[in-house]
Design an enzyme around this catalytic site. Structure first.
Site, mmCIF file in Angstrom:
data_model
loop_
_atom_site.group_PDB
_atom_site.id
_atom_site.type_symbol
_atom_site.label_atom_id
_atom_site.label_comp_id
_atom_site.label_asym_id
_atom_site.label_seq_id
_atom_site.Cartn_x
_atom_site.Cartn_y
_atom_site.Cartn_z
ATOM 1 N N CYS A 295 98.768 55.610 -10.663
ATOM 2 C CA CYS A 295 98.154 56.815 -11.212
ATOM 3 C C CYS A 295 96.698 56.769 -10.748
ATOM 4 O O CYS A 295 96.339 55.884 -9.973
ATOM 5 C CB CYS A 295 98.294 56.895 -12.738
ATOM 6 S SG CYS A 295 97.626 55.482 -13.647
HETATM 7 O O1 LIG Z 1 94.884 57.620 -14.135
HETATM 8 C C1 LIG Z 1 95.578 58.208 -14.922
HETATM 9 C C2 LIG Z 1 95.979 57.579 -16.201
HETATM 10 O O2 LIG Z 1 95.418 56.305 -16.343
HETATM 11 C C3 LIG Z 1 96.010 59.601 -14.642
HETATM 12 O O3 LIG Z 1 96.468 59.685 -13.337
HETATM 13 C C4 LIG Z 1 94.846 60.551 -14.836
HETATM 14 O O4 LIG Z 1 94.373 60.405 -16.148
HETATM 15 C C5 LIG Z 1 95.280 61.995 -14.590
HETATM 16 O O5 LIG Z 1 96.296 62.320 -15.485
HETATM 17 P P1 LIG Z 1 96.651 63.853 -15.788
HETATM 18 O O6 LIG Z 1 96.992 64.470 -14.448
HETATM 19 O O7 LIG Z 1 97.794 63.774 -16.732
HETATM 20 O O8 LIG Z 1 95.434 64.452 -16.386
#
Ligand SMILES: O=C(CO)[C@H](O)[C@H](O)COP(=O)(O)O
Length: 176
Positions: A72
């Site tokens: 992520c």
């Molecule tokens: O690094 C992450 C979690 O640790 C996610 O990728 C980041 O927060 C983005 O998430 P979203 O697209 O749901 O906002």
């Protein structure tokens, strides 16, 4: 100079559970590398990162995969989610020696990486270090067993109240 790492010798294809909440050059490079190792079981990127991390963890502990990779933006969210699954030992790594150490000393079964921070070639090298480090150091077996005990709500014997109290005193700031 350090001795070379033990190499993985898979009897058959390794099955890898993979999940990321985004798709970019880094994730594509990692996926390409993983595909060369064996069968990649992909968890859909349409889910939120907590579900992606948990699904990869469940694939590993449920026997659908031998090892897992989660990505992520930070790598932390999917790592935390995977680690909520009993039996998962997900490790966030950003350099090859961290990934190799996670396999060797922590018996990590899920690799977590930041898809935002790591360049494609670095992420592949980190993954390579993880997958090419075959097995944990036997000297770490007792520590891995202590980790496993945490999956079952059993406080490891080493973490008794005496140890906690000593640590608490050491970190407590001095004051009036
Ligand atoms: O690094 C992450 C979690 O640790 C996610 O990728 C980041 O927060 C983005 O998430 P979203 O697209 O749901 O906002």
């Amino acid at each position: 100079m350090d001795p070379p790492l033990p190499r993985l010798t898979y009897a058959g294809l390794v099955r890898i559970a993979y999940g990321a909440d985004d798709d970019n050059e880094t994730t594509r490079a990692v996926l390409d590398y993983l595909s060369g190792l064996g069968e990649v079981v992909r968890v859909g990127a349409d889910r939120p990162w907590p579900q992606i991390g948990a699904a990869v963890g469940q694939a590993v502990t449920g026997g659908d995969a031998d090892l897992g990779v989660v990505m992520c933006w930070t790598g932390t969210g999917t790592a935390i989610a995977a680690n909520k699954v009993p039996g998962v030992r997900a490790a966030l790594a950003w350099e090859p020696w961290i990934a190799a150490g996670a396999r060797k000393w922590n018996d990590a079964n899920v690799l977590a990486m930041s898809l935002k921070r790591l360049a494609p070639d670095v992420a592949v090298e980190v993954a390579r270090a993880f997958f090419e480090t075959a097995e944990p150091d036997p000297d770490e077996a007792a520590n891995i067993a202590l980790l496993a005990a945490l999956d079952h709500d059993q406080p490891p014997a080493a973490v008794d109240q005496g140890v906690c109290a000593r640590v608490g005193r050491r970190v407590r700031p001095q004051g009036p």
